[in-house]
Design a protein around this motif. Structure first.
Motif, mmCIF file in Angstrom:
data_model
loop_
_atom_site.group_PDB
_atom_site.id
_atom_site.type_symbol
_atom_site.label_atom_id
_atom_site.label_comp_id
_atom_site.label_asym_id
_atom_site.label_seq_id
_atom_site.Cartn_x
_atom_site.Cartn_y
_atom_site.Cartn_z
ATOM 1 N N SER A 184 -57.039 -11.194 3.965
ATOM 2 C CA SER A 184 -55.539 -11.703 4.024
ATOM 3 C C SER A 184 -55.040 -10.454 3.285
ATOM 4 C CB SER A 184 -55.079 -12.728 3.280
ATOM 5 O OG SER A 184 -56.382 -13.117 1.929
ATOM 6 N N GLY A 185 -55.063 -9.863 2.808
ATOM 7 C CA GLY A 185 -54.646 -8.887 1.180
ATOM 8 C C GLY A 185 -53.986 -7.809 2.395
ATOM 9 N N SER A 186 -54.262 -6.197 1.328
ATOM 10 C CA SER A 186 -53.410 -5.470 1.490
ATOM 11 C C SER A 186 -54.762 -4.622 3.402
ATOM 12 C CB SER A 186 -53.465 -3.653 0.865
ATOM 13 O OG SER A 186 -55.204 -4.349 1.015
ATOM 14 N N ALA A 187 -55.932 -4.969 4.025
ATOM 15 C CA ALA A 187 -56.487 -4.454 4.558
ATOM 16 C C ALA A 187 -56.404 -3.714 4.535
ATOM 17 C CB ALA A 187 -55.571 -4.972 6.486
ATOM 18 N N LYS A 188 -57.793 -3.108 3.719
ATOM 19 C CA LYS A 188 -57.947 -1.812 3.171
ATOM 20 C C LYS A 188 -58.480 -1.953 2.251
ATOM 21 C CE LYS A 188 -54.350 -0.123 0.096
ATOM 22 N NZ LYS A 188 -53.680 1.219 -0.148
ATOM 23 N N TRP A 189 -59.649 -1.175 1.682
ATOM 24 C CA TRP A 189 -61.229 -1.329 0.938
ATOM 25 C C TRP A 189 -60.142 -0.914 -0.446
ATOM 26 C CZ3 TRP A 189 -65.255 -3.828 1.530
ATOM 27 C CH2 TRP A 189 -65.490 -3.461 2.738
#
Length: 409
Positions: free
Chosen positions: A196-201
């Motif tokens: 649900s965040g930035s879709a990255k690590w």
């Protein structure tokens, strides 16, 4: 064929089976009594079962708590072995019908979701990390490219997470949290991923004195052991960090009343207790505080996160521990007792989670020792698990997997 008998009626003229006459509510009531694995197996039997056992209905079935074994070898052969403690049976979970990767290794799980390292070809290019992190992901015959995948083996679905460098796959410890949150911890840093965040690590430096040992998730925080001793003698200390403060949130967990609780165990390891409200610490019980003191058995200590008090939760029975030291094997063969076995310093592999602990060792063939935390918080129950499926090499490891039929976030 008897005289006067006509040809058999065509198949489509046969009356439908009696189960087709059941009202939908009655059929739902029957199928909802199945265990999840049995219900999934029934889906392809007929069109009626496939339509009735819809994803919405399967999501209502209770999760299936399993011990999932990791492969001693990276190549899993298309399936994984799992143990059902409720039925005391071994299961095979197939992956080849939905996972297009031949080599994979399970590393962590959360409710209904399983996380695996999969070997991907150089043409596979999921979302990548920034260049500063992904630069270590050069493919080579020694370290083929790997990606972290999340899957649901009962629903037969999977998804690749944004790609990581090869060093993270080789040295990182994967932790799976709620709502698809994933952590990968190494000696110097941690990566976090939230769908649900930035879709990255996101990268977080670790301010720990040493490499975190056996990190676990419990009560919305990460707990890990760190060696703060010297090269000649280990000295363990407990550290924790809230999930919401992975950068700069690590701090030692200590109380003056605990005394020398961390000096009692040799090679301690952490596991999550039942319900996520307790932390288990398991290791060999030292016979004395001397540096080379032998172990007399395996001890399980339990930390209540509400009261922050330690207590003894379990102690492996002497007859069971002797099997791990090789004393039982030597006695059955009438041979001399090995010196290492007599000292009681043999390594015992510890794995599990959520109040269940399993033990494996090189001298215990074809079975595992099992300890289950009592629901009332008192001393747990010890038992043997027989019929261990063989991979042919290596000592077993694994973790608890609550299988369910839910969507991948």
């Amino acid at each position: 064929m008897a005289a006067g008998s006509g040809p058999a009626p065509p198949a489509e003229a046969q009356p439908p089976p009696p189960i087709h006459h059941l009202p939908p509510d009655a059929l739902h009531n029957v199928l909802l009594r199945l265990q999840l694995r049995d219900a999934v197996v029934c889906r392809p039997v007929s069109r009626l079962f496939h339509e009735t056992l819809s994803p919405q209905l399967l999501a209502l079935l209770p999760s299936l708590r399993l011990l999932l074994l990791r492969h001693p070898r990276p190549d899993g052969g298309g399936c994984l072995h799992a143990f059902d403690p409720a039925r005391r049976t071994w299961l095979r979970l197939p992956f080849a019908h939905f996972l297009p990767y031949h080599s994979f290794s399970p590393v962590a799980s959360s409710t209904s979701l399983l996380y695996l390292w999969v070997e991907t070809s150089s043409s596979t290019s999921p979302l990548a990390l920034p260049p500063s992190t992904s630069s270590a992901s050069s493919a080579s015959p020694v370290h083929p490219p790997k990606s972290l995948a999340v899957c649901n083996p009962f629903a037969g679905t999977y998804r690749l997470l944004p790609q990581l460098g090869s060093a993270w796959a080789r040295h990182g410890t994967v932790l799976a949290g709620p709502a698809g949150t994933v952590l990968v911890l190494t000696e110097l840093a941690a990566l976090s991923y939230t769908p649900s965040g930035s879709a990255k690590w996101m990268k977080h430096p670790l301010s720990l004195p040493s490499k975190p040992r056996s990190p676990i998730l419990a009560s919305d925080a990460v707990f890990a052991l760190c060696d703060v001793g010297t090269p000649w003698r280990s000295q363990w200390k407990l550290f924790s960090c809230p999930l919401a403060m992975l950068t700069g949130g690590w701090a030692p967990v200590e109380r003056a009343a605990w005394g020398d609780v961390f000096e009692v165990l040799k090679r301690p390891r952490l596991l999550a207790g039942a319900g996520g409200r307790r932390v288990l610490m398991i290791g060999g019980l030292r016979s004395s505080f001397a540096m080379d003191a032998p172990c007399s058995t395996v001890l399980i200590l339990r930390l209540d996160l509400a009261t922050m008090e330690w207590e003894e939760a379990g102690r492996m029975p002497p007859n069971m521990y002797r099997c791990f030291t090789g004393l039982c094997e030597a006695a059955s063969q009438g041979g001399a007792i090995p010196a290492a076995a007599a000292g009681g310093n043999n390594k015992v592999k510890v794995f599990g989670g959520d109040g269940k602990v399993w033990f494996a060792g090189k001298r215990v063939r074809g079975k595992l020792a099992m300890w289950e935390e009592d629901e009332m918080g008192s001393s747990g129950k010890w038992d043997w698990v027989d019929g261990l499926p063989g991979y042919g090499d290596g000592v077993y490891r694994g973790f608890v997997f609550d299988g369910g039929f839910t969507a991948i976030p």
